[in-house]
Design a protein around this motif. Structure first.
Motif, PDB file in Angstrom:
ATOM      1  N   SER A   1       3.253  13.373  -1.263  1.00 49.20           N
ATOM      2  CA  SER A   1       4.131  12.436  -0.727  1.00 49.20           C
ATOM      3  C   SER A   1       4.454  11.562  -2.217  1.00 49.20           C
ATOM      4  N   GLN A   2       5.320  10.536  -2.221  1.00 48.48           N
ATOM      5  CA  GLN A   2       5.550   9.851  -3.077  1.00 48.48           C
ATOM      6  C   GLN A   2       4.585   9.096  -3.920  1.00 48.48           C
ATOM      7  N   PHE A   3       4.653   9.215  -5.185  1.00 46.93           N
ATOM      8  CA  PHE A   3       3.562   8.492  -5.724  1.00 46.93           C
ATOM      9  C   PHE A   3       3.329   6.978  -5.584  1.00 46.93           C
ATOM     10  N   THR A   4       4.541   6.370  -5.216  1.00 48.53           N
ATOM     11  CA  THR A   4       4.437   4.991  -4.960  1.00 48.53           C
ATOM     12  C   THR A   4       3.881   4.718  -3.555  1.00 48.53           C
ATOM     13  N   THR A   5       4.101   5.617  -2.730  1.00 49.28           N
ATOM     14  CA  THR A   5       3.404   5.412  -1.419  1.00 49.28           C
ATOM     15  C   THR A   5       1.796   5.518  -1.583  1.00 49.28           C
ATOM     16  N   TRP A   6       1.502   6.651  -2.408  1.00 46.14           N
ATOM     17  CA  TRP A   6      -0.104   6.654  -2.663  1.00 46.14           C
ATOM     18  C   TRP A   6      -0.518   5.327  -3.413  1.00 46.14           C
ATOM     19  N   LEU A   7       0.186   4.975  -4.495  1.00 48.37           N
ATOM     20  CA  LEU A   7       0.016   3.774  -5.163  1.00 48.37           C
ATOM     21  C   LEU A   7      -0.194   2.629  -4.460  1.00 48.37           C
ATOM     22  N   TYR A   8       0.748   2.352  -3.587  1.00 43.54           N
ATOM     23  CA  TYR A   8       0.794   1.136  -2.671  1.00 43.54           C
ATOM     24  C   TYR A   8      -0.491   1.288  -1.548  1.00 43.54           C
TER      25      TYR A   8
ATOM     26  N   PRO B   1      -0.227 -13.690   8.948  1.00 38.93           N
ATOM     27  CA  PRO B   1      -1.474 -12.842   9.264  1.00 38.93           C
ATOM     28  C   PRO B   1      -1.087 -11.442   8.308  1.00 38.93           C
ATOM     29  N   ARG B   2      -2.353 -11.064   7.842  1.00 34.01           N
ATOM     30  CA  ARG B   2      -2.374  -9.912   6.924  1.00 34.01           C
ATOM     31  C   ARG B   2      -1.721  -8.829   7.654  1.00 34.01           C
ATOM     32  N   LYS B   3      -1.859  -8.592   8.990  1.00 40.42           N
ATOM     33  CA  LYS B   3      -1.102  -7.344   9.544  1.00 40.42           C
ATOM     34  C   LYS B   3       0.238  -7.602   9.702  1.00 40.42           C
ATOM     35  N   LEU B   4       0.826  -8.699   9.492  1.00 39.89           N
ATOM     36  CA  LEU B   4       2.171  -8.730   9.783  1.00 39.89           C
ATOM     37  C   LEU B   4       2.675  -8.849   8.311  1.00 39.89           C
ATOM     38  N   LYS B   5       1.963  -9.460   7.286  1.00 38.60           N
ATOM     39  CA  LYS B   5       2.417  -9.800   6.131  1.00 38.60           C
ATOM     40  C   LYS B   5       2.538  -8.374   5.208  1.00 38.60           C
ATOM     41  N   GLU B   6       1.703  -7.238   5.450  1.00 37.92           N
ATOM     42  CA  GLU B   6       1.559  -6.301   4.676  1.00 37.92           C
ATOM     43  C   GLU B   6       2.995  -5.465   4.951  1.00 37.92           C
ATOM     44  N   PRO B   7       3.320  -5.184   6.193  1.00 40.71           N
ATOM     45  CA  PRO B   7       4.321  -4.196   6.412  1.00 40.71           C
ATOM     46  C   PRO B   7       5.838  -5.049   5.994  1.00 40.71           C
ATOM     47  N   LEU B   8       5.913  -6.419   6.321  1.00 35.73           N
ATOM     48  CA  LEU B   8       7.110  -6.988   5.766  1.00 35.73           C
ATOM     49  C   LEU B   8       7.299  -7.223   4.389  1.00 35.73           C
ATOM     50  N   ILE B   9       6.134  -7.290   3.358  1.00 33.20           N
ATOM     51  CA  ILE B   9       6.136  -7.433   1.849  1.00 33.20           C
ATOM     52  C   ILE B   9       6.657  -5.946   1.506  1.00 33.20           C
ATOM     53  N   LEU B  10       6.284  -4.869   1.957  1.00 28.03           N
ATOM     54  CA  LEU B  10       6.534  -3.469   1.748  1.00 28.03           C
ATOM     55  C   LEU B  10       7.935  -3.131   2.163  1.00 28.03           C
TER      56      LEU B  10
ATOM     57  N   ASP C   1      10.677  -5.625   2.831  1.00 24.02           N
ATOM     58  CA  ASP C   1      11.646  -6.430   2.301  1.00 24.02           C
ATOM     59  C   ASP C   1      11.419  -6.630   0.897  1.00 24.02           C
ATOM     60  N   PHE C   2      10.282  -6.472   0.217  1.00 22.12           N
ATOM     61  CA  PHE C   2      10.046  -6.771  -1.135  1.00 22.12           C
ATOM     62  C   PHE C   2      10.210  -5.745  -2.030  1.00 22.12           C
ATOM     63  N   GLU C   3       9.385  -4.498  -1.536  1.00 15.42           N
ATOM     64  CA  GLU C   3       9.254  -3.343  -2.329  1.00 15.42           C
ATOM     65  C   GLU C   3      10.530  -2.379  -1.612  1.00 15.42           C
ATOM     66  N   GLY C   4      11.109  -2.610  -0.582  1.00 16.68           N
ATOM     67  CA  GLY C   4      11.996  -1.677  -0.174  1.00 16.68           C
ATOM     68  C   GLY C   4      11.571  -0.471   0.436  1.00 16.68           C
ATOM     69  N   MET C   5      10.437  -0.553   0.980  1.00 16.06           N
ATOM     70  CA  MET C   5       9.988   1.013   1.633  1.00 16.06           C
ATOM     71  C   MET C   5      10.312   1.153   2.959  1.00 16.06           C
ATOM     72  N   SER C   6      10.514   2.448   3.291  1.00 19.03           N
ATOM     73  CA  SER C   6      10.952   2.813   4.657  1.00 19.03           C
ATOM     74  C   SER C   6       9.804   2.646   5.693  1.00 19.03           C
TER      75      SER C   6
ATOM     76  N   ILE D   1       5.926   2.861   4.763  1.00 22.60           N
ATOM     77  CA  ILE D   1       4.981   1.972   5.060  1.00 22.60           C
ATOM     78  C   ILE D   1       3.832   2.465   6.015  1.00 22.60           C
ATOM     79  N   SER D   2       4.221   3.188   7.059  1.00 21.21           N
ATOM     80  CA  SER D   2       3.288   3.900   7.758  1.00 21.21           C
ATOM     81  C   SER D   2       2.247   4.554   6.979  1.00 21.21           C
ATOM     82  N   ASP D   3       2.759   5.584   6.043  1.00 19.20           N
ATOM     83  CA  ASP D   3       1.878   6.335   5.141  1.00 19.20           C
ATOM     84  C   ASP D   3       0.951   5.557   4.399  1.00 19.20           C
TER      85      ASP D   3
END
Lengths: 200, 525
Positions: free
Chosen positions: A84-91, A146-155, A157-162, A166-168
């Protein structure tokens, strides 16, 4: 070729470039080149720091958690499978460290009358409408999600992950990612309603 | 609403470019037709931009330097071991060390446990001394103990220590006294068996001998421990057997004794009770255990009375009571940790009972059960029955005469004759002597067809009318077989009348319903 196709092509090219670059640095580090690790850190440290900042909503623990993240990377880099991408692993590591930190904070709060973090981050809608900082307002509102909503939103809109990345990184299904991002946006919209004119 | 949510969720995904092409085409068409959808799409795009535009933290130029220092420091701490393995390695090392230690000195833990156990036992068994003072156990108490296996533990005699057998072992209980505990008295025994002075002296010596043994078998101390010597069961059996041996010298008694019983009894003087002499069941509000105690009877403090000794027993009972059933340990000797040696403790509000399955009675002794069977014979002999058995010549029945010598029964000093003849069916004749002597006969013919009319003997007692008016004895005996149906019908009618009267009585006394509160008028002041 429309604008979206051009953007996708550029993103793909950038991804290929990054993959190659991150992978080559990892390989170099695994072969004994210590400086390759520093290059990796330099490339990704700000993303990690900002990810922590947005998730926690405070700056007090950013340095400690960031160091924990990269210490884990340093120790586990030899186990990286290049699948996988290193960034996915890092995140993934970053998200886990943030969760650990929040868990520890909850345990600590049992032993203290109140948590200083909680008092720092209280957002009172409308309390500083006259003299408010839009960006700070949005950041605080995101932190309040809430953490469950915050994590995917940040990844997203802020990190630009697909959604797939995000699922990974978070270990949740892509359908759930989609749903949580939608709910996060709806919640954010409600929280920012008093400043709708200024923001939206 | 949910449909809209799903649509909006898809629009949100479309804003992220995550919708499939075919779905996106559908929603683009929908947006053209619906201003609400279009507005939602724009709203999500704006929100995305708002979040994207959150300013990033200023770059930390020195992060890498600090990180490298941190990594060096952490690597030094781990000393080449991963943190995950560190506690595991410590545990493995500790286990190896402990295993080696116990392999080399296996007796260490045993000694440690035994020392601790010994210390605890010493605490609970310190300064044990007799529960009964010298003047507190009477000869009657000892005599009763022989036959009823109970000893009164308070002045009022309301609470007793009771011995029993339990399965293959023994049981001991501290409980309230019951009516059936004392069946015969020393006075009756002496008088009825016409014991001469030599026999009485012998009996007194026996009672005195066992009084001392019993005193030394029930001990208490100031730490609320009650200790009961395991020999108490053996003492009880030996005491009873010795009393029976004296009774057997009486001709009347000897007649009712099973042949060869006394010959099968051991010579009690030669029995050595030393095996169980040190073995005590210790009962304390904290624990119950069996242990070996050597009591120094020559210690000056041995005869010092224990204050509030009755309360000790009561407190033990109350404190153990919340748990209905416990399991106690059996601490025989040092080093004996056999798990099979357990005993059960049953506790209720009015008794504590300890079952000790592994308890070994003195092998030479007859069992309590065997001796208890003799109790009825002793009682029988004390009632002075003159029992003469005669068999019919052809062996089809028997008859006997019995001299009745019980107060309140008719025919005092007369003979009651029983005849049982099976020559023709079952014929049972009874002749009662006395002023109004009664006679009845039960005849059950051979023909089985008539058996269905046989009412049985169950109702015999309830239909027997027995009156005693001053010196005149009237003995009316109504056989259930004579006019039974008629009497039963009459009885039923009387019961029916009684029920009707009771019903009427209940209705008369039925409480009248209070008036509804709503009916009450307010008091006007």
């Amino acid at each position: 070729m429309n604008e979206k196709e051009i953007n996708d092509g550029m993103q793909q090219a950038q991804n290929i470039f990054n993959l190659k670059d991150d992978f080559s640095l990892i390989k170099a580090f695994n072969e004994g080149e210590e400086t390759a690790f520093n290059d990796l850190v330099n490339r990704h440290k700000e993303k990690v720091r900002n990810l922590i900042y947005l998730n926690l909503g405070s700056t007090s623990s950013i340095d400690d958690i960031s160091q924990e993240v990269f210490l884990a990377v340093y120790r586990k880099l030899k186990q990286f499978r290049f699948q996988s991408q290193f960034t996915t692993w890092l995140y993934t590591i970053t998200i886990n460290k943030i969760r650990d930190h929040i868990r520890k904070q909850k345990i600590m709060s049992v032993f203290s009358a109140f948590s200083s973090d909680d008092t720092e981050n209280i957002v009172e809608p409308g309390s500083f409408k006259e003299n408010f900082d839009v960006n700070e307002m949005v950041r605080d509102a995101v932190a309040k999600l809430p953490r469950k909503l915050k994590e995917p939103l940040i990844l997203r809109d802020f990190e630009g992950m697909s959604y797939q990345e995000i699922s990974d990184a978070t270990g949740i299904e892509t359908g759930t990612v989609k749903s949580r991002i939608f709910r996060a946006r709806e919640s954010l919209k409600k929280m920012l309603e008093p400043w709708r004119e200024e923001l939206l | 609403m949910k449909k809209f949510d799903k649509d909006f969720e898809n629009i949100s995904a479309m804003a992220d470019g995550e919708l499939r092409e075919d779905q996106e085409a559908i929603y683009r068409e929908k947006m053209q037709n619906s201003p609400a959808f279009k507005e939602k799409f724009n709203e999500y795009n704006k929100l995305k931009k708002t979040v994207e535009s959150i300013p990033k933290l200023p770059e930390d130029q020195y992060f890498v330097s600090r990180l490298n220092e941190y990594i060096k420091k952490e690597n030094k701490k781990t000393s080449g071991l991963r943190p995950f393995y560190k506690p595991a390695f410590g545990l493995v090392a500790l286990t190896v060390v402990l295993m080696s230690f116990f392999k080399l000195s296996p007796e260490f833990m045993d000694d440690l446990f035994e020392t601790q156990k010994g210390n605890i036992i010493d605490f609970y068994t310190k300064n044990l001394r007799p529960y009964f003072q010298e003047d507190e156990l009477t000869k009657d108490d000892i005599f009763n103990f022989a036959f009823s296996q109970v000893l009164p533990i308070d002045g009022s005699g309301q609470n007793v220590i009771s011995l029993d057998e339990s399965g293959s072992g023994a049981s001991i209980a501290i409980r309230q006294s019951a009516l059936g505990d004392s069946k015969m008295s020393l006075k009756d025994f002496t008088e009825k068996l016409n014991l001469d002075k030599t026999q009485q002296l012998k009996l007194n010596n026996v009672l005195k001998k066992y009084e001392d043994k019993i005193r030394g078998s029930i001990l208490v101390n100031d730490n609320n421990t009650v200790a009961v010597n395991a020999n108490l069961w053996n003492y009880n059996m030996a005491l009873k057997a010795e009393i029976l041996a004296i009774a057997a010298e009486n001709e009347t008694f000897a007649k009712v004794m099973p042949a060869g019983l006394m010959e099968s009894m051991p010579a009690f003087a030669s029995i050595d009770f030393a095996d169980n002499e040190d073995s005590f069941v210790c009962i304390n509000p904290d624990t119950v255990f069996v242990t070996s105690i050597r009591v120094n009877t020559h210690d000056p403090s041995y005869n010092i009375p224990v204050v509030n000794k009755v309360n000790i027993l009561k407190n033990t009972q109350v404190k153990l009571a919340p748990s209905k059933q416990k399991y106690g340990g059996f601490h025989g000797k040092l080093g004996d940790s056999s798990k099979t040696k357990k005993f059960r403790v049953f506790v209720d509000t009015n008794f504590i009972k300890f079952d000790i399955p592994d308890f070994a009675f003195e092998t030479k002794m007859p069992t309590l059960m065997e001796l208890e069977r003799i109790d009825s014979l002793v009682e029988l002999s004390m009632k002075n029955f003159n029992f003469e058995m005669r068999n019919f010549p052809d062996g089809r029945g028997f008859s006997f005469d019995m001299k009745f010598d019980s107060l309140g029964l008719p025919g005092h000093d007369k003979m009651i004759e029983f005849k049982f003849d099976t020559t023709d069916g079952f014929n049972f004749d009874m002749n009662f002597p006395g002023k109004d002597s009664g006679k009845f006969k039960i005849v059950v013919p051979k023909n089985p067809d008539v058996y269905k009319n046989f009412k049985g003997l169950e109702g015999l007692d309830s239909l027997m009318i027995f009156k005693f008016n001053g010196k005149d004895t009237v003995f009316n005996f109504n056989m259930p077989f004579q006019n039974f149906d008629g009497e039963f019908k009459e009885f039923n009618e009387e019961m029916k009348k009684f029920r009707e009267e009771m019903k009427k009585f209940r209705e008369d006394f039925k409480p009248t319903k209070p008036k509804n509160k709503k009916d009450k008028k307010p008091v006007v002041i």
